[in-house]
Scaffold this active site. Structure first.
Site, PDB file in Angstrom:
ATOM      1  N   VAL A  13       0.916  -1.150  -0.083  1.00  0.00           N
ATOM      2  CA  VAL A  13       0.001  -0.028  -0.090  1.00  0.00           C
ATOM      3  C   VAL A  13       0.732   1.178  -0.120  1.00  0.00           C
ATOM      4  O   VAL A  13       1.683   1.383   0.784  1.00  0.00           O
ATOM      5  CB  VAL A  13      -0.945   0.125   1.205  1.00  0.00           C
ATOM      6  CG1 VAL A  13      -1.958   1.210   1.436  1.00  0.00           C
ATOM      7  CG2 VAL A  13      -1.693  -1.302   1.164  1.00  0.00           C
ATOM      8  N   CYS A  14       0.663   2.134  -1.019  1.00  0.00           N
ATOM      9  CA  CYS A  14       1.469   3.318  -1.135  1.00  0.00           C
ATOM     10  C   CYS A  14       1.233   4.331   0.264  1.00  0.00           C
ATOM     11  O   CYS A  14      -0.004   4.542   0.535  1.00  0.00           O
ATOM     12  CB  CYS A  14       1.144   4.294  -2.315  1.00  0.00           C
ATOM     13  SG  CYS A  14       1.997   5.765  -2.060  1.00  0.00           S
ATOM     14  N   ILE A  15       2.478   4.547   1.013  1.00  0.00           N
ATOM     15  CA  ILE A  15       2.033   5.304   2.283  1.00  0.00           C
ATOM     16  C   ILE A  15       1.793   6.665   2.189  1.00  0.00           C
ATOM     17  O   ILE A  15       0.513   7.040   2.782  1.00  0.00           O
ATOM     18  CB  ILE A  15       3.508   5.070   3.122  1.00  0.00           C
ATOM     19  CG1 ILE A  15       3.280   5.709   4.561  1.00  0.00           C
ATOM     20  CG2 ILE A  15       4.594   5.828   2.110  1.00  0.00           C
ATOM     21  CD1 ILE A  15       4.489   5.535   5.277  1.00  0.00           C
TER      22      ILE A  15
END
Lengths: 130, 129, 96, 96, 129, 130
Positions: free
Chosen positions: F77-79
Site C-alpha cells: 500500500v502506498c504510504i
C-alpha cells in the site's frame, strides 16, 4: 434562506469537497442559514479522523469543524455509506466487533432519512458530486 | 416504444431522483436507489429518471457478478412495494443501448429531451446520482 | 501487440477516443466493466476497423444481461482468456 | 429558472450532453471545477444558444490559468455570485 | 507549433507515464507525477505524455486554489532536477484547449495520434494516470 | 510469467477492485507467479481494517488476504496515498499522534519505489483504474 449541502466526494481524490467547503463559507457570508452538510457516497471520507494529509495541503476537515463550531452547521454522515468505507464511530465499532474507530467529532453518523428531510425542509439543497 | 415529450400532471411529485450510473459498476446506482427508497419510506412522492449509463439498470437478463455481487435488480424489485411507480427513462440513452421501453425489467415511460426538462420542472427537489 | 483495456461507458466518457488514438493496427482493445456497454450494436460505430482486435469480458457482459446482445464483430472472452491476452501482449495499457 | 452545475471536463466526459438535454430556454448552466475547461474558445461549439445563460466560476478559472482565455460569451462569476444564482433559481441540479 | 508523428530514437525509455487528469481537480495528476518522479529518482529513464485534460497541467498562469491548494506547478518545476526531459503532449488535446506547444510551462513535443502510438511502442512500461 | 497488479480504485465505489481480484485469481489459476498487488490512489481503501460492508456484498478484503496466505502475494500500500486517505498503521499513527489505526494486516505500507521496482522486475504490470 435555509441551505443544505450534499457532498459525494472524498477530500483530495476529487475537487468536490473543496468546492462544497468554499460554497458553504459563501452561503454563510451572504447571511443565509446553512443547516447541515450531508456526507454520502465517497463524501463520508471527509469525516475520517485518521486522515493525515501533508501539511502543505488544505486541511479540509478543519474547515468542516470550523463551520460546525462557528455557525452550528450539522455535519451528518450517512451510516450505511460510512460503514462500508471504513468510517465508523465507537458505538458502531463495538457493535461490529471492530478494534478502533475513525469518525472525527463533531461529525455524526445518521440515516439517509436525514438527507431527505434536509431536501424537503430547506429552501435549497446543493449537491457537489465526484 | 412511445416517447413522450409532454409529461402528464400525474408526473408531479416532490422528489425526482436521476440515476446515471450503470449496474455492477460500483455502488453509485445502488446508493441513488437507496436514497429514493428511503424518501418513499418517509412518505415522499418519488419519481425516478434513468439517464445515460443508468438505463442499463433496466436491461433484462442481468445476473450476479463473478464474485457474487448481487447488483441492483433486487432493489428495483422493491420499488413497487415502496409505491414508487413513476419511472422514466431518457429515450436517447435507451436508443444508444438498443433498448426498447417495452421490454425492460420494470415499467418505465420513455421521455425525450423536452420530457426530461419537464420532469425537472414539475418536481420540487431533484437529486442526481 | 499492445493490449489496451477500457472500463468506461461510451455513453458518459470519451476516454475511448484516447485509447483509439494510441493504438496501432497491430494492437487489441478489451472492453471491461462499464466498457462492455460499447458492445451493443448501436455503439458499433465507435470501433472502426477494429474487427478481430476488439474483445469484451464475458463476466461483465453476463452480469449486465448483455451476452446475447453483443455485436457479432466483438470477440467475447472469459477471465482466463484475458490473462492469455496479457501473456501474448508485449505490454498492457489501461484506459479508465 | 433552474440552475445546472457541471464539473466535468468536456475533453473526457460527455455528461454535459445530459445537462443540455435537461435544460429549457429559461435555465442557466454554471461551469465549475474541471467544467471550466469548457470555457476555452475551442470548446464554444459545445454550448449552442446558451448566450447570457452560461457562467463559469472565477476561482476555478484562475487556479487553472484560464481567466484571460475564457470565451467572451461566458459570464465569469465569483463564489458569492454562485450563491446568488442559487437564490434566484427555483432549484439547483448538479451534473458530475 | 510543430506536431510530430515520428518520435526520434532518443524517445526510447523505460517508463512512459501518461497524465490524463487536469490540475486542481483532485490529486490524480499529482499522484501520477509522483510516480514519475520516484521512478526517475530510482534511476529509470522516464518520459511523460500529457493527454486529454492532462494537457491543462501545462497551461501558463496557473495559481493556487481558493483554499490555498498549491496545484501541480511546483511539481512540474521539479522535473528538470529529476532529469525528466522527455515530455510530450497530444496535439489534439492541445488544440481542444487552444494551447500551443510553444507557450507552455515546460518544454514539450507535440505528437499526433501516430506519435502517441509510437511512444507506447518505444517504452517497455506504460502507466496511465 | 511474473505478474504484478496496480489497483487504483476503492472497493464498492468502483468495480476496479472486483476486476483486479478476479484477474489476480485467474493469473494464479493459469500457473503464473503474482508477485504483488500495489494499492495506490483510492486503491488504498482496499486495506481498510475498519470497513464493515454488508454481509451480502463480496468481502473484497478477504479475497486479498487469501491471495497473500495461499499464494504469497505481497499486498503493498502506498504510504503517501494511504496517510492522506486515513489508512494508517500503528507505527505511523504513533508518529503522527493519531489515536488508532486502520490498516488491515497483512497489507503493508511502502513507498512508491516498490511500484516502480514491480513494473521493471515483473514481466507484466496490469493497472485497474477507477
Amino acid at each position: 434562506m435555509r441551505y443544505a449541502i450534499l457532498l459525494l466526494g472524498a477530500p483530495y481524490s476529487s475537487q468536490a469537497a473543496h468546492s462544497a467547503l468554499r460554497f458553504a463559507q459563501a452561503v454563510i457570508a451572504r447571511g443565509h442559514r446553512l443547516e447541515a452538510v450531508f456526507f454520502y457516497a465517497d463524501g463520508v471520507h471527509n469525516a475520517a479522523s485518521l486522515a493525515t494529509p501533508p501539511q502543505d495541503e488544505p486541511q479540509i476537515v478543519d474547515g468542516w469543524v470550523d463551520l460546525q463550531r462557528d455557525h452550528d452547521v450539522r455535519l451528518e454522515v450517512c451510516i450505511a455509506a460510512a460503514l462500508r468505507r471504513g468510517i465508523i464511530d465507537a458505538a458502531e465499532a463495538a457493535r461490529h466487533g471492530k478494534d478502533g474507530h475513525s469518525l472525527a467529532p463533531p461529525f455524526t453518523l445518521t440515516g439517509l432519512g436525514q438527507l431527505i428531510d434536509l431536501g424537503v425542509d430547506c429552501d435549497r439543497l446543493i449537491t457537489f458530486g465526484a | 416504444m412511445t416517447v413522450t415529450t409532454s409529461v402528464d400532471e400525474g408526473a408531479a411529485g416532490e422528489l425526482l431522483v436521476i440515476l446515471r450510473h450503470g449496474p455492477h459498476s460500483g455502488i453509485a446506482l445502488k446508493e441513488g436507489l437507496d436514497a429514493a427508497l428511503v424518501a418513499a419510506a418517509f412518505g415522499r412522492r418519488v419519481s425516478l429518471l434513468f439517464m445515460g449509463s443508468g438505463v442499463a439498470a433496466l436491461m433484462p437478463g442481468q445476473g450476479k457478478g463473478p464474485l457474487d455481487q448481487k447488483g441492483t435488480l433486487p432493489t428495483l424489485d422493491m420499488l413497487e412495494m415502496y409505491d414508487i411507480d413513476r419511472c422514466y427513462a431518457d429515450s436517447a440513452s435507451l436508443e444508444a443501448l438498443d433498448m426498447s421501453a417495452d421490454a425492460l425489467v420494470i415499467d418505465v415511460t420513455a421521455v425525450d429531451s423536452g420530457g426530461v426538462a419537464q420532469l425537472m420542472a414539475c418536481h420540487s427537489l431533484v437529486m442526481t446520482f | 501487440m499492445i493490449l489496451h483495456t477500457l472500463n468506461r461507458s461510451p455513453l458518459d466518457s470519451s476516454v475511448y477516443l484516447q485509447a483509439l488514438a494510441a493504438m496501432t493496427e497491430a494492437d487489441c482493445l478489451l472492453l471491461i466493466e462499464d466498457g462492455v456497454l460499447g458492445c451493443l450494436p448501436a455503439q458499433a460505430g465507435r470501433w472502426p476497423q477494429l474487427t478481430g482486435r476488439l474483445f469484451a469480458l464475458r463476466e461483465d457482459l453476463a452480469s449486465r444481461g448483455l451476452v446475447d446482445a453483443c455485436s457479432d464483430s466483438i470477440t467475447v472472452i472469459d477471465i482466463q482468456e484475458f490473462v492469455a491476452l496479457t501473456e501474448q501482449a508485449t505490454k498492457v495499457v489501461s484506459w479508465y
